[in-house]
Every structure is written in structure tokens, then in C-alpha cells.
Design a protein around this motif. Sequence first.
Motif, PDB file in Angstrom:
ATOM      1  N   ALA A  61       0.836  -1.210   0.000  1.00  0.00           N
ATOM      2  CA  ALA A  61       0.000   0.000   0.000  1.00  0.00           C
ATOM      3  C   ALA A  61       0.869   1.258   0.000  1.00  0.00           C
ATOM      4  N   GLY A  62       1.934   1.240   0.762  1.00  0.00           N
ATOM      5  CA  GLY A  62       2.837   2.385   0.786  1.00  0.00           C
ATOM      6  C   GLY A  62       3.538   2.581  -0.543  1.00  0.00           C
ATOM      7  N   LEU A  63       3.925   1.482  -1.177  1.00  0.00           N
ATOM      8  CA  LEU A  63       4.567   1.563  -2.488  1.00  0.00           C
ATOM      9  C   LEU A  63       3.606   2.140  -3.517  1.00  0.00           C
ATOM     10  N   GLU A  64       2.375   1.683  -3.508  1.00  0.00           N
ATOM     11  CA  GLU A  64       1.389   2.193  -4.463  1.00  0.00           C
ATOM     12  C   GLU A  64       1.124   3.676  -4.253  1.00  0.00           C
ATOM     13  N   THR A  65       1.079   4.115  -3.009  1.00  0.00           N
ATOM     14  CA  THR A  65       0.893   5.540  -2.713  1.00  0.00           C
ATOM     15  C   THR A  65       2.052   6.351  -3.276  1.00  0.00           C
ATOM     16  N   LEU A  66       3.279   5.871  -3.085  1.00  0.00           N
ATOM     17  CA  LEU A  66       4.442   6.570  -3.628  1.00  0.00           C
ATOM     18  C   LEU A  66       4.437   6.568  -5.153  1.00  0.00           C
ATOM     19  N   MET A  67       4.025   5.460  -5.757  1.00  0.00           N
ATOM     20  CA  MET A  67       3.981   5.377  -7.216  1.00  0.00           C
ATOM     21  C   MET A  67       2.968   6.366  -7.801  1.00  0.00           C
ATOM     22  N   LEU A  68       1.852   6.557  -7.095  1.00  0.00           N
ATOM     23  CA  LEU A  68       0.862   7.528  -7.561  1.00  0.00           C
ATOM     24  C   LEU A  68       1.358   8.973  -7.378  1.00  0.00           C
ATOM     25  N   ALA A  69       2.054   9.213  -6.288  1.00  0.00           N
ATOM     26  CA  ALA A  69       2.555  10.556  -6.008  1.00  0.00           C
ATOM     27  C   ALA A  69       3.736  10.922  -6.892  1.00  0.00           C
ATOM     28  N   PHE A  70       4.543   9.948  -7.272  1.00  0.00           N
ATOM     29  CA  PHE A  70       5.751  10.193  -8.058  1.00  0.00           C
ATOM     30  C   PHE A  70       5.809   9.219  -9.226  1.00  0.00           C
ATOM     31  N   PRO A  71       4.955   9.414 -10.228  1.00  0.00           N
ATOM     32  CA  PRO A  71       4.930   8.473 -11.342  1.00  0.00           C
ATOM     33  C   PRO A  71       6.186   8.563 -12.207  1.00  0.00           C
ATOM     34  N   ASP A  72       6.569   7.460 -12.814  1.00  0.00           N
ATOM     35  CA  ASP A  72       7.694   7.448 -13.744  1.00  0.00           C
ATOM     36  C   ASP A  72       7.246   8.036 -15.077  1.00  0.00           C
ATOM     37  N   GLY A  73       8.175   8.709 -15.732  1.00  0.00           N
ATOM     38  CA  GLY A  73       7.921   9.187 -17.086  1.00  0.00           C
ATOM     39  C   GLY A  73       7.155  10.447 -17.099  1.00  0.00           C
TER      40      GLY A  73
END
Length: 71
Positions: free
Chosen positions: A59-71
Motif C-alpha cells: 500500500a505504501g509503495l502504491e501511494t508513492l507510485m501515484l505521487a511520483f509516477p515514472d515518465g
Amino acid sequence: MAAAGGKAQTFEPFPWDAAMHAGLCLLRLSAPQFWAMTPRELFAATGGLIKRTTSIERAGLETLMLAFPDG
């Protein structure tokens, strides 16, 4: 002196330089306060008893991925 397995144990010397830096410089203890502490008390005062996590949960990883998307 040999241990039960027949190998001699080696010990690292106590890291006095690091301990004195932490106590006197970072924690700003007076010399009498520093020398009155036990190594365990110094360990605790420098945050050594705080439990640290070694991984992030999904869940924490997904939150970070949404906040800081690649590309």
C-alpha cells in the motif's frame, strides 16, 4: 581462548570515537553526564532502541507510485 568449535573469538574494540562524538557533539551532553552513562544508556539515547522497518508494504509503495509516477 578457543570457543567450543575450536576457533578463537575476536572482538572489535569499543568505538570510543563514535560514542564520544554522539554523546558530546550530537547529544550535547556535558563531560560528566557522558561519562556517567553506561554504553546501553548511550545506545538508547542515540535512538538505538527504535524499531526500524526494512521494507515498504504494498500500500505504501502504491501511494508513492501515484505521487511520483515514472515518465
